[in-house]
Design an enzyme around this catalytic site. Sequence first.
Site, PDB file in Angstrom:
ATOM      1  N   PHE A 227      11.166  -2.849 -33.696  1.00 24.63           N
ATOM      2  CA  PHE A 227      11.151  -2.533 -35.132  1.00 24.63           C
ATOM      3  C   PHE A 227      12.300  -1.559 -35.428  1.00 24.63           C
ATOM      4  O   PHE A 227      12.107  -0.480 -35.983  1.00 24.63           O
ATOM      5  CB  PHE A 227       9.813  -1.924 -35.565  1.00 24.63           C
ATOM      6  CG  PHE A 227       8.616  -2.765 -35.251  1.00 24.63           C
ATOM      7  CD1 PHE A 227       8.188  -3.755 -36.136  1.00 24.63           C
ATOM      8  CD2 PHE A 227       7.910  -2.588 -34.077  1.00 24.63           C
ATOM      9  CE1 PHE A 227       7.067  -4.533 -35.848  1.00 24.63           C
ATOM     10  CE2 PHE A 227       6.792  -3.350 -33.776  1.00 24.63           C
ATOM     11  CZ  PHE A 227       6.376  -4.334 -34.667  1.00 24.63           C
ATOM     12  N   ASP A 250      14.137  -6.688 -34.588  1.00 22.42           N
ATOM     13  CA  ASP A 250      13.660  -6.548 -35.959  1.00 22.42           C
ATOM     14  C   ASP A 250      13.538  -7.938 -36.576  1.00 22.42           C
ATOM     15  O   ASP A 250      14.237  -8.874 -36.165  1.00 22.42           O
ATOM     16  CB  ASP A 250      14.608  -5.681 -36.794  1.00 22.42           C
ATOM     17  CG  ASP A 250      13.910  -5.033 -37.985  1.00 22.42           C
ATOM     18  OD1 ASP A 250      13.519  -3.854 -37.875  1.00 22.42           O
ATOM     19  OD2 ASP A 250      13.738  -5.709 -39.022  1.00 22.42           O
ATOM     20  N   SER A 251      12.672  -8.064 -37.573  1.00 19.19           N
ATOM     21  CA  SER A 251      12.494  -9.356 -38.232  1.00 19.19           C
ATOM     22  C   SER A 251      13.485  -9.565 -39.372  1.00 19.19           C
ATOM     23  O   SER A 251      13.626 -10.676 -39.876  1.00 19.19           O
ATOM     24  CB  SER A 251      11.066  -9.477 -38.780  1.00 19.19           C
ATOM     25  OG  SER A 251      10.815  -8.445 -39.718  1.00 19.19           O
ATOM     26  N   ALA A 279       8.232  -8.915 -33.812  1.00 15.99           N
ATOM     27  CA  ALA A 279       8.179  -8.097 -32.601  1.00 15.99           C
ATOM     28  C   ALA A 279       6.997  -8.459 -31.711  1.00 15.99           C
ATOM     29  O   ALA A 279       7.091  -8.384 -30.483  1.00 15.99           O
ATOM     30  CB  ALA A 279       8.133  -6.621 -32.968  1.00 15.99           C
ATOM     31  N   ASP A 299       8.047   1.475 -33.019  1.00 14.72           N
ATOM     32  CA  ASP A 299       7.930   2.189 -34.291  1.00 14.72           C
ATOM     33  C   ASP A 299       7.698   1.189 -35.428  1.00 14.72           C
ATOM     34  O   ASP A 299       8.584   0.927 -36.241  1.00 14.72           O
ATOM     35  CB  ASP A 299       9.213   3.001 -34.535  1.00 14.72           C
ATOM     36  CG  ASP A 299       9.166   3.796 -35.831  1.00 14.72           C
ATOM     37  OD1 ASP A 299       8.060   4.057 -36.318  1.00 14.72           O
ATOM     38  OD2 ASP A 299      10.245   4.155 -36.348  1.00 14.72           O
ATOM     39  N   CYS A 339       3.007   5.127 -38.872  1.00 13.76           N
ATOM     40  CA  CYS A 339       3.244   5.790 -40.157  1.00 13.76           C
ATOM     41  C   CYS A 339       2.104   5.510 -41.132  1.00 13.76           C
ATOM     42  O   CYS A 339       2.262   5.671 -42.340  1.00 13.76           O
ATOM     43  CB  CYS A 339       4.585   5.362 -40.751  1.00 13.76           C
ATOM     44  SG  CYS A 339       4.757   3.583 -41.024  1.00 13.76           S
TER      45      CYS A 339
END
Length: 399
Positions: A227, A250-251, A279, A299, A339
């Site tokens: 990510f 990452d996408s 991911a 992350d 997060c």
Amino acid sequence: MLQVSIKKGREKRIRGFHPWVYRNDILSFSRRPKPGELCIVRDHKGAFLAKGYINPDSYISIRILTYRKDEPIDYEFFRRRVEEAYSYRQQIVPENCSAFRLIHSEADYLPGLIVDYYSGYLVVQVTTLGMEALKEKVVRALVDVVKPKGVYEKSTVPARELEGLQMVEQPLYGDIPERVVITENGIKFNVQIVGGQKTGYFLDQRENKLLFAKEFVKEGDRVLDAFCHLGGFGIHALVLGKAGEVVAVDSSQLALDLAKENARLNGVEDRFKTVKGDAFKVLKEMQLSGEKFDAIVIDPPAFAKSKKVLEQAKRGYKELFLRGIKMLKPGGSLVVCSCSHHVTPPILEEILLSAAYDTRTPLRVLYTTYQAKDHPFVLQIPESRYLKCIFAKTFPQEV
């Protein structure tokens, strides 16, 4: 000004400086409220508690701006708040960083407002109806105090829909470039202001990226940055940690393209490899194919945006952590982050512990960290401690 009385017993939280009044806290209004207007909050006996703004259609009906009875909510109020926030950031943001969070909503007593500073430009995000009504005063105060080259509004978060607001992205002051170059811990990054993710960059991981590169990466290490967004952890590992190779996943193709540019900007593009994809699938394929890394960062975005999906989010985190642990070399470093404010530090630790049990891997935890100092959390507002990171290492040999 509208007067709002709250139910008996609910005033304790307000007097304890929690800045939200919920819909079911409210006892009565002095008249029918207008969404977004300023109001005075009183206890059930009529004693003054605070001033804020109201949206009766929102579950969080009132957000408090001041606990001072004699403080008017005018231009000078916002100028003082901006001056206080700017002064604090000038004290705590290192000289080798040209980007920082200037206004962090409730943590700066400006609920519903986020302002990020990028090399002389400001990006504003307004998330509530009440702050939308006050935006003109806010922008004027920002221009007068900070004297930016330009101010750009990027109010494109789902929270606006809950407040009955449309998504907005527009210039508010000056000329705005699509991209700017910032420095973070002395490292250069291209930031996409117009059309990029969030306000353009994730500034809350600044100190964690530095810690990772300085203490958890050795020269020649192979690093996985899952990510990766704009490549923050990975490029820090290459520039400051002297890693031998970074694999960034990452996408988003836009994010990966910018990450590659950032690697080139710092002269490490030959050691920076990108992989586009989900991911979950990419890490599974890597693990099953026997790939190994000296250091891994996981992350992900917020999986638990509401409490009702917490159990599902925990399963998602655990799967990622399992893959990461299985791909670590002996003595390797693992950094896992969340997060989601619903994923508290004990919950994140519990998920990592479960993954460690399932893989029969003892982990030594060296640090548990939070968001950067320019994104402070308020002790009375547990929701404001949203970012948590655990820095761990495996043992150098089987035990």
